[in-house]
Design a protein around this motif. Structure first.
Motif, short mmCIF file in Angstrom:
data_model
loop_
_atom_site.label_atom_id
_atom_site.label_comp_id
_atom_site.label_asym_id
_atom_site.label_seq_id
_atom_site.Cartn_x
_atom_site.Cartn_y
_atom_site.Cartn_z
N HIS A 123 7.64 29.87 10.23
CA HIS A 123 8.34 31.24 9.99
C HIS A 123 10.07 30.69 10.11
O HIS A 123 10.87 30.99 9.55
CB HIS A 123 8.11 32.29 10.73
CG HIS A 123 6.86 33.12 10.26
ND1 HIS A 123 5.61 32.49 10.48
CD2 HIS A 123 6.82 34.15 9.57
CE1 HIS A 123 4.92 33.27 9.91
NE2 HIS A 123 5.29 34.47 9.26
N LEU A 146 12.58 33.06 9.08
CA LEU A 146 11.97 34.49 9.06
C LEU A 146 11.35 34.75 10.32
O LEU A 146 11.16 33.67 11.32
CB LEU A 146 10.92 34.22 8.06
CG LEU A 146 11.25 34.02 6.57
CD1 LEU A 146 10.14 33.82 5.62
CD2 LEU A 146 12.01 35.33 6.04
N ARG A 194 8.23 42.83 10.14
CA ARG A 194 8.27 43.71 8.68
C ARG A 194 7.59 42.71 7.81
O ARG A 194 7.84 41.27 7.99
CB ARG A 194 9.79 43.97 8.31
CG ARG A 194 10.57 44.69 9.10
CD ARG A 194 10.05 46.18 9.04
NE ARG A 194 10.84 47.20 9.88
CZ ARG A 194 10.50 47.43 10.99
NH1 ARG A 194 9.43 46.93 11.73
NH2 ARG A 194 11.03 48.27 11.70
N PRO A 195 6.81 43.20 7.11
CA PRO A 195 5.88 42.40 6.25
C PRO A 195 6.63 41.42 5.19
O PRO A 195 7.75 41.99 4.58
CB PRO A 195 4.96 43.31 5.18
CG PRO A 195 5.10 44.58 6.07
CD PRO A 195 6.36 44.54 6.89
N LEU A 196 6.29 40.22 4.99
CA LEU A 196 7.09 39.37 4.14
C LEU A 196 6.94 39.55 2.56
O LEU A 196 5.55 40.06 2.31
CB LEU A 196 6.87 37.82 4.46
CG LEU A 196 7.00 37.42 6.04
CD1 LEU A 196 6.52 35.85 6.18
CD2 LEU A 196 8.21 37.50 6.44
N SER A 197 7.55 39.07 1.96
CA SER A 197 7.32 39.27 0.31
C SER A 197 6.31 38.09 0.15
O SER A 197 6.27 37.25 0.91
CB SER A 197 8.62 39.19 -0.24
OG SER A 197 9.14 37.65 -0.01
N PRO A 198 5.55 38.18 -0.95
CA PRO A 198 4.82 37.45 -1.26
C PRO A 198 5.23 35.78 -1.58
O PRO A 198 4.72 35.04 -1.16
CB PRO A 198 4.24 37.83 -2.55
CG PRO A 198 4.43 39.35 -2.75
CD PRO A 198 5.61 39.53 -2.06
N ALA A 199 6.58 35.63 -1.97
CA ALA A 199 7.16 34.34 -2.14
C ALA A 199 7.37 33.97 -0.78
O ALA A 199 7.29 32.76 -0.46
CB ALA A 199 8.29 34.60 -3.09
N ALA A 200 7.94 34.67 0.06
CA ALA A 200 8.32 34.20 1.63
C ALA A 200 6.89 33.83 2.31
O ALA A 200 7.01 32.75 2.86
CB ALA A 200 9.20 35.24 2.15
N LEU A 201 6.09 34.45 1.95
CA LEU A 201 4.74 34.17 2.67
C LEU A 201 4.22 32.70 2.29
O LEU A 201 3.60 32.04 3.14
CB LEU A 201 3.82 35.24 2.39
CG LEU A 201 2.33 35.12 3.40
CD1 LEU A 201 2.58 34.78 4.73
CD2 LEU A 201 1.35 36.22 2.84
N ARG A 202 4.33 32.49 1.03
CA ARG A 202 3.74 31.39 0.39
C ARG A 202 4.72 30.17 0.94
O ARG A 202 4.15 29.02 1.20
CB ARG A 202 4.07 31.37 -1.25
CG ARG A 202 2.80 32.27 -1.85
CD ARG A 202 3.06 31.93 -3.35
NE ARG A 202 3.98 32.35 -4.13
CZ ARG A 202 4.11 33.59 -4.52
NH1 ARG A 202 3.36 34.59 -4.34
NH2 ARG A 202 5.49 33.80 -5.14
#
Length: 252
Positions: A159, A164, A217-225
């Motif tokens: 992260h 992040l 705070r939940p990550l966006s799908p792109a950030a999580l990838r």
């Protein structure tokens, strides 16, 4: 019960595959049981277990040949029932739903208070551990394992490399436990390897350990990838920093 505590209880209640995925938890429980078996306990100790889960520590203590009168507890009713199903009924074992951080046991004092990898879910684990010592009979032992701040370092690093904030809990520093008794502390590391980042996240959910820090705070799908790719590039391994605390009440 706070909203965060309710989420934690619900996560463990909804973890039917706990036994299959909790490899580190099983190994830590077996190691703790071996330590407990070497203590100078009475022939038939009065024992309180906090956070029994599905019964890894309870079973390991039975396998070590410990006898006595046991009070086996967890904050999640579903876990208490699964532990009861694993061990079976016995006149010497009492199973109960109990909040180990804020509750006060009614059937003390105890010769042994123990817990395996449960205190990391407490709001203030060192303070709770200090309270547990007060539940001991003279000469009694309080021995627990919990997670230190070095846990999940690889996931945190993935992260941070992306700028992040991870959702992993903020585990208390080892010094906070050492302040209770600096000579009673033992720290070891268990490394668990996964096929990939998805397998790691699925394993966390399967053992009920997916409750994020309140500030996350939940990550966006792109950030999580991106984070998952970083984690996999590092080998898809995670470290559990396991802190064993052993406190004792002086004999009368």
């Amino acid at each position: 019960m706070t909203r965060r505590r309710q989420r934690i209880v619900r996560a463990f209640a909804e973890a039917p595959d706990y036994d299959r995925h909790a490899r580190v938890q099983r190994a830590v429980a077996e190691g703790l049981a071996a330590r407990i078996a070497s203590l100078d306990l009475p022939r038939a100790p009065r024992m309180l277990e906090i956070g029994c889960g599905t019964g890894f520590l309870t079973q390991a203590l039975v396998d070590q040949g410990l006898t006595g009168t046991w009070t086996v507890t967890d904050i999640a009713p579903e876990m208490v029932e699964r532990c009861r199903a694993r061990l079976g009924e016995s006149p010497d074992r009492h199973f109960a739903v109990f909040d180990g951080e804020h509750g006060t046991p009614e059937d003390g004092p105890f010769d042994l208070v123990c817990s395996s990898l449960a205190l990391q879910w407490f709001d203030d684990a060192p303070a709770a551990l200090a309270r547990m010592r007060e539940w001991l009979a003279p000469g009694g032992h309080c021995i627990v394992t919990t997670l230190g701040p070095g846990s999940f370092a690889e996931w945190r690093a993935a992260h941070e490399a992306e700028g992040l904030m991870p959702g992993t809990p903020d585990f208390p520093p080892v010094e906070a436990f050492a302040a209770l008794d600096p000579e009673s502390l033992h720290v070891e590391r268990h490394v668990e390897r996964h096929e990939d980042a998805r397998a790691f996240l699925q394993a966390l959910k399967a053992i009920g350990a997916g409750t994020a820090s309140p500030r996350h705070r939940p990550l966006s799908p792109a950030a999580l990838r991106r984070v998952m790719a970083r984690f996999e590039h590092g080998g898809s391994a995670v470290t559990y920093e396991v802190v064993t605390c052993h406190l004792r009440r002086a004999r009368a």
